[in-house]
Design an enzyme around this catalytic site. Structure first.
Site, PDB file in Angstrom:
ATOM      1  N   HIS A  24       5.128  38.917 -16.371  1.00 12.68           N
ATOM      2  CA  HIS A  24       6.513  39.377 -16.279  1.00 12.68           C
ATOM      3  C   HIS A  24       6.731  40.142 -14.981  1.00 12.68           C
ATOM      4  O   HIS A  24       5.794  40.583 -14.331  1.00 12.68           O
ATOM      5  CB  HIS A  24       6.874  40.275 -17.466  1.00 12.68           C
ATOM      6  CG  HIS A  24       6.206  41.620 -17.431  1.00 12.68           C
ATOM      7  ND1 HIS A  24       4.874  41.813 -17.733  1.00 12.68           N
ATOM      8  CD2 HIS A  24       6.692  42.860 -17.118  1.00 12.68           C
ATOM      9  CE1 HIS A  24       4.565  43.093 -17.624  1.00 12.68           C
ATOM     10  NE2 HIS A  24       5.646  43.752 -17.239  1.00 12.68           N
TER      11      HIS A  24
ATOM     12  N   GLN B  39      10.010  42.759 -12.957  1.00 12.11           N
ATOM     13  CA  GLN B  39      11.080  43.709 -13.248  1.00 12.11           C
ATOM     14  C   GLN B  39      12.171  43.599 -12.190  1.00 12.11           C
ATOM     15  O   GLN B  39      11.961  43.052 -11.106  1.00 12.11           O
ATOM     16  CB  GLN B  39      10.540  45.142 -13.284  1.00 12.11           C
ATOM     17  CG  GLN B  39       9.508  45.404 -14.360  1.00 12.11           C
ATOM     18  CD  GLN B  39       9.126  46.866 -14.426  1.00 12.11           C
ATOM     19  OE1 GLN B  39       9.976  47.755 -14.570  1.00 12.11           O
ATOM     20  NE2 GLN B  39       7.837  47.143 -14.316  1.00 12.11           N
TER      21      GLN B  39
ATOM     22  N   PHE C 149      -7.748  59.400   5.756  1.00 12.57           N
ATOM     23  CA  PHE C 149      -7.015  59.212   7.002  1.00 12.57           C
ATOM     24  C   PHE C 149      -5.733  58.434   6.775  1.00 12.57           C
ATOM     25  O   PHE C 149      -4.707  58.699   7.415  1.00 12.57           O
ATOM     26  CB  PHE C 149      -7.895  58.479   8.024  1.00 12.57           C
ATOM     27  CG  PHE C 149      -7.236  58.290   9.359  1.00 12.57           C
ATOM     28  CD1 PHE C 149      -7.280  59.289  10.320  1.00 12.57           C
ATOM     29  CD2 PHE C 149      -6.548  57.121   9.660  1.00 12.57           C
ATOM     30  CE1 PHE C 149      -6.655  59.124  11.553  1.00 12.57           C
ATOM     31  CE2 PHE C 149      -5.921  56.943  10.886  1.00 12.57           C
ATOM     32  CZ  PHE C 149      -5.982  57.952  11.837  1.00 12.57           C
TER      33      PHE C 149
END
Length: 369
Positions: free
Chosen positions: A185, A187, A337
Site C-alpha cells: 500500500h 499513502q 557527519f
C-alpha cells in the site's frame, strides 16, 4: 599539487544537487571497508494472498471498527489515523503576545496551522503482491488511482472551503523504512501548505528557468540521455536514472521525458509507460539482493493550487530512496557527519547504475527459483 589524474572511483569529491541547492560528499574508497555494524533481519516474505489478521485485506475489520469492502482492484480510503485533519480550528496567534510586543518570540517561534486529508491506497487485494510482482495492468490501476485523487482534490481545492495546495503521494516499503503493515500500500497526504522539500525543489526549478529560460529537469533528461551511463530504465515517456547527485546507495529518479506538469496531464500512453517503468525498476531492485527491496518512494508534481510560475516550472518526477548498501542485511545510515555536516555516500552513482543496468527488469528472482 599533484599531476596524478583524478579518478572519481577512487578519490573523494562533492556533487551538486540543483533540485535542493546542496552538495553530497562522495567517498568511493570507503566501499572497501569491512562492516561490523548493525544488520537487518531478513523477514520471510508473505506467501498468503489473504491474511485474516491484516487490517488492509478485503473484507477485514480495521482497528477502528470499519470494515473493508471486498475490493478487487486498487482501493482508497481515508486514513484512520491521519497526520493532518480538516476538523480543527484555525490557528490564531495569541493576542497577548502581540500586545506585549514580544518581537523576539514571534520572530523565533513561528507557527502555522495545517489542515488536510490523508488517504491509504491499497495497491491490490492480494496480501503478498508488491509492485514488482503485480501485473503491468494492475500497476496501471494504481497510476489511474493516483491521477483520480489528484484531479478530484484539485477540483475540491478550487471549489471547496479549504484551499488545498499540495498532494504528496508516497510509499514506504518494508519494515526497514518503518512500514507498519506488510500489505502492499501507499499513502496520499493532501495539505493546505506546500511541504518544505517540495517548496525547495519548486523554488530552485523556478530560479533555474529564470536564469536559463529552460526547465531544470528537462535539461537534465537531455543530458542523461546523451551520456547514458546512469540510465537504468527507459521507455517512450520516462527515464529512470541513478541521479548524478544521489545520496542513497541505489537511489533513483524517474523523470518524464516531456514537460508533464502533473498526473492530470497523463494520457493512456503515459499511464501505461509509467506502470511499465515502475514494474521494471522495482523488479531490478528486488533482483539486486534477491530480497523484497525496501524503499521510500514519492511523486513530485505541480501543486494543486499555486502561482502560474510554480505550476509551469513543475516537471513530473518520482524519487526512490532505498537504504540497502551491500546486501539484503546491510543498510546505509545517515548519522554523524551526514547529520551535522553534509550527506555522504560511498559508491559513485555510475557504479550503482552499472549494477542496476545489468539486472533483469522483466523476470523477478522469485519466478526463477
Amino acid at each position: 599539487m599533484t599531476s596524478k589524474k583524478f579518478d572519481f572511483t577512487e578519490y573523494s569529491h562533492r556533487r551538486y544537487n540543483p533540485l535542493t541547492d546542496s552538495y553530497v560528499l562522495c567517498s568511493p574508497h570507503r566501499a572497501k571497508r569491512p562492516w561490523q555494524g548493525a544488520k537487518e533481519e531478513i523477514k520471510k516474505d508473505d506467501t498468503v494472498k489473504y491474511d485474516p489478521t491484516c487490517y488492509l485485506c478485503p473484507g477485514n475489520i480495521r482497528a477502528t471498527g470499519f470494515e473493508n469492502p471486498k475490493y478487487e482492484t486498487t482501493y482508497v480510503f481515508p486514513n484512520d489515523y491521519p497526520a493532518v485533519r480538516v476538523d480543527q480550528p484555525d490557528y490564531m496567534q495569541d493576542e497577548s503576545e502581540i500586545t506585549k510586543g514580544n518581537t523576539l518570540k514571534t520572530r523565533m517561534f513561528k507557527t502555522e496551522g495545517v489542515k488536510g486529508k490523508c488517504f491509504v491506497i491499497c495497491f491490490c487485494p492480494n496480501h503478498n503482491l508488491t509492485l514488482p510482482l503485480m501485473s503491468a495492468e494492475a500497476i496501471c490501476n494504481v497510476v489511474e488511482t493516483w491521477k483520480h485523487l489528484y484531479v478530484t482534490l484539485k477540483k475540491e481545492s478550487l471549489e471547496g472551503p479549504i484551499r488545498y495546495k499540495y498532494l504528496q503521494i508516497f510509499e514506504n516499503k518494508g519494515s526497514a523504512m518503518g512500514c507498519s503493515n506488510p500489505h502492499p500500500h501507499g499513502q496520499a497526504w493532501c495539505l493546505d501548505v506546500i511541504p518544505s522539500v517540495v517548496a525547495q525543489e519548486m523554488c530552485n526549478m523556478t530560479k533555474y528557468f529564470e536564469l536559463n529560460n529552460s526547465h531544470l529537469l528537462g535539461d537534465y533528461v537531455k543530458l542523461e540521455m546523451l551520456e547514458k551511463e546512469r540510465i537504468v530504465v527507459e521507455n517512450d515517456s520516462f527515464i529512470v536514472v541513478v541521479p548524478y547527485w544521489a545520496l542513497w546507495p541505489f537511489e533513483t529518479l524517474l523523470i518524464a521525458k516531456e514537460h508533464l506538469k502533473s498526473l492530470e496531464e497523463f494520457e493512456e500512453k503515459q499511464k501505461v509507460d509509467l506502470a511499465s517503468a515502475l514494474k521494471m525498476l522495482t523488479t531490478k531492485y528486488d533482483n539486486l539482493f534477491n530480497t523484497s527491496f525496501p524503499y521510500s518512494m514519492g511523486l513530485h508534481q505541480a501543486p494543486l493550487y499555486g502561482s502560474n510560475e510554480e505550476v509551469e516550472n513543475s516537471w513530473f518526477h518520482m524519487h526512490f530512496y532505498p537504504p540497502l548498501l551491500r546486501s539484503a542485511t546491510v543498510k546505509k545510515f545517515c548519522v554523524g557527519f551526514e547529520m551535522l555536516g553534509e550527506p555522504q555516500r560511498d559508491l559513485t552513482s555510475e557504479q550503482a547504475a552499472a549494477r542496476l543496468q545489468e539486472l533483469d527488469g522483466q523476470k523477478h528472482y522469485k519466478n526463477l527459483l
